[in-house]
Design a protein around this motif. Structure first.
Motif, short mmCIF file in Angstrom:
data_model
loop_
_atom_site.label_atom_id
_atom_site.label_comp_id
_atom_site.label_asym_id
_atom_site.label_seq_id
_atom_site.Cartn_x
_atom_site.Cartn_y
_atom_site.Cartn_z
N GLY A 73 92.98 83.23 68.81
CA GLY A 73 92.98 81.78 68.66
C GLY A 73 91.67 81.24 68.14
N ARG A 74 91.77 80.08 67.52
CA ARG A 74 90.60 79.33 67.04
C ARG A 74 90.85 77.86 67.31
NH1 ARG A 74 89.50 80.72 60.97
NH2 ARG A 74 87.77 79.29 61.36
N SER A 75 89.80 77.06 67.24
CA SER A 75 89.99 75.63 67.47
C SER A 75 89.10 74.80 66.54
CB SER A 75 89.71 75.28 68.93
OG SER A 75 88.36 75.52 69.25
N PHE A 76 89.52 73.55 66.39
CA PHE A 76 88.76 72.60 65.58
C PHE A 76 88.93 71.21 66.20
CE2 PHE A 76 93.04 72.70 63.74
CZ PHE A 76 93.35 71.36 63.60
N ASP A 77 88.00 70.32 65.85
CA ASP A 77 88.11 68.92 66.22
C ASP A 77 88.55 68.15 64.98
OD1 ASP A 77 87.26 69.47 68.78
OD2 ASP A 77 85.24 68.67 68.50
N ASP A 78 89.57 67.29 65.13
CA ASP A 78 90.04 66.51 64.00
C ASP A 78 89.03 65.41 63.67
OD1 ASP A 78 90.55 64.31 65.73
OD2 ASP A 78 92.70 64.69 65.80
N LEU A 79 89.38 64.52 62.77
CA LEU A 79 88.46 63.48 62.30
C LEU A 79 87.99 62.54 63.40
CD1 LEU A 79 90.24 62.55 58.94
CD2 LEU A 79 88.42 64.23 59.32
#
Length: 137
Positions: free
Chosen positions: A112-118
């Motif tokens: 898994g990986r993650s990101f923060d949206d705008l």
């Protein structure tokens, strides 16, 4: 047969930017349930993310709206069909302006990986080996 759905409701600073961002990830926008104050982002047949302007979102809660850039209010996790699809979706998000969380989790049977949206909302994308889900790994 009835399929239960999940509607994730999130406040966003700019509804149009949210539409553009999530469209760049390959998700559809349901125009029937979208206005200038809310975007209905179709993630799958059973998952919809409703992106509300702060004014519109405030109609549904008496609580202060969290600033997701400094406070964690929710972690939204999406499954992916393969490790490559995890990287593909996160890559699209980063290209569309998301922030990489630099949190890759690789346990062999799960990735898994993650990101923060705008707006700072954290999205986790994960794959799990079907054999592990079935208890065969």
């Amino acid at each position: 047969m009835y399929q239960q759905m999940i509607f994730v409701n999130l406040p966003v600073g700019d509804v149009e930017r949210a539409k553009e961002f999530f469209s760049a990830l390959g998700f559809g926008i349901n125009a029937q349930f979208s206005t200038e104050d809310v975007a209905s982002v179709v993630i799958s047949d059973t998952i919809v993310a409703m992106m509300h302007s702060h004014t519109h979102y405030a109609q549904f809660t008496k609580k202060e709206i969290a600033d997701a850039r400094s406070t964690s209010e929710v972690l939204v996790a999406l499954s992916a069909e393969s490790r490559e699809k995890v990287d593909e979706l996160v890559g699209k998000a980063l290209a569309a302006g998301a922030t990489d969380n630099d949190r890759t989790q690789d346990y062999g049977f799960m990735y898994g990986r993650s990101f923060d949206d705008l707006d700072g909302h954290t999205w986790e994308v994960m794959w799990m080996d079907p054999a592990a889900v079935e208890g065969e790994a």
